[in-house]
Design an enzyme around this catalytic site. Structure first.
Site, PDB file in Angstrom:
ATOM      1  N   GLY A   1      49.225  40.298  81.805  1.00 51.46           N
ATOM      2  CA  GLY A   1      49.868  39.034  81.486  1.00 51.46           C
ATOM      3  C   GLY A   1      49.699  37.975  82.549  1.00 51.46           C
ATOM      4  O   GLY A   1      50.101  36.825  82.360  1.00 51.46           O
ATOM      5  N   ASP A   2      49.084  38.310  83.665  1.00 50.33           N
ATOM      6  CA  ASP A   2      48.923  37.379  84.769  1.00 50.33           C
ATOM      7  C   ASP A   2      47.984  36.239  84.363  1.00 50.33           C
ATOM      8  O   ASP A   2      46.840  36.469  83.960  1.00 50.33           O
ATOM      9  CB  ASP A   2      48.356  38.123  85.983  1.00 50.33           C
ATOM     10  CG  ASP A   2      48.292  37.246  87.208  1.00 50.33           C
ATOM     11  OD1 ASP A   2      49.285  37.207  87.953  1.00 50.33           O
ATOM     12  OD2 ASP A   2      47.247  36.596  87.406  1.00 50.33           O
ATOM     13  N   LEU A   3      48.465  35.014  84.483  1.00 54.93           N
ATOM     14  CA  LEU A   3      47.690  33.855  84.042  1.00 54.93           C
ATOM     15  C   LEU A   3      46.375  33.713  84.809  1.00 54.93           C
ATOM     16  O   LEU A   3      45.342  33.393  84.218  1.00 54.93           O
ATOM     17  CB  LEU A   3      48.517  32.574  84.174  1.00 54.93           C
ATOM     18  CG  LEU A   3      47.835  31.287  83.712  1.00 54.93           C
ATOM     19  CD1 LEU A   3      47.414  31.373  82.249  1.00 54.93           C
ATOM     20  CD2 LEU A   3      48.749  30.095  83.950  1.00 54.93           C
TER      21      LEU A   3
END
Length: 191
Positions: free
Chosen positions: A143-145
């Protein structure tokens, strides 16, 4: 990843000195900038850390609080949402009781599942703790942008797309994350 791996073959999984501090910083870093998370961590240490007899520097004057200290600490002055304060208390209490740990030998799914049972700990935070707190080689916060943008060559993939792409990198996804993060802050190295 192949060009990145060729240029930066020696990158390793970073780990923190103290798994508890890593976990607290992961929670403080939820949905805020790195700078904001660092400011919150500094406030936490100033308010709840153990003062050193002699400050090493202006900003190095206290030791990070222990789980026992933080389990019941009044965190209202940190300007955190109540849900994050609850997460910090739950992490501290679980570690103080010994019901949670940073065992790198534990299977990743076991580690992530145990951490996600705590309030406010989702997949991103659990994987970030596994990566930095336990140095688990397959931890991958999909989920890390930044990871989503780097893997999509500037256009952010969604979490599901990145997780699917990262399946090919098992059981070394943490190393892929490090390569992608490195490329994001050193774009001249990845060209």
């Amino acid at each position: 990843l192949a060009p990145l791996l060729q240029r930066h073959a020696g990158l390793r999984i970073p780990g923190g000195w103290d798994g508890f501090e890593v976990a607290v910083r992961a929670v403080l870093g939820q949905q805020v900038s790195v700078r904001a998370a660092s400011t919150l961590a500094a406030r936490l240490v100033t308010q709840h850390g153990v003062r050193l007899p002699h400050a090493v520097a202006d900003d190095l004057h206290s030791v990070f609080p222990s789980p026992q200290q933080l389990a019941t600490a009044d965190l209202t002055k940190l300007s955190l949402p109540a849900t994050r304060r609850a997460s910090l208390h739950a992490i501290a209490a679980a570690l103080a009781r010994g019901t949670l740990d940073f065992d790198a030998a534990a299977p990743l799914d076991h580690h992530v599942d145990r951490w996600m049972r705590l309030p406010g700990i989702g997949p991103w935070t659990a994987h970030d703790i596994a990566l930095r707190g336990s140095r688990h080689p397959d931890a991958f916060p999909a989920g890390d942008l930044v990871l989503r943008k780097q893997a999509g060559n500037g256009t952010a993939l969604n979490e599901r797309q990145l997780a699917a792409r990262a399946e090919h990198w098992r059981p070394w996804r943490a190393y892929a994350a490090i390569q992608l993060w490195h490329a994001a802050v050193n774009p001249e190295d990845s060209a």
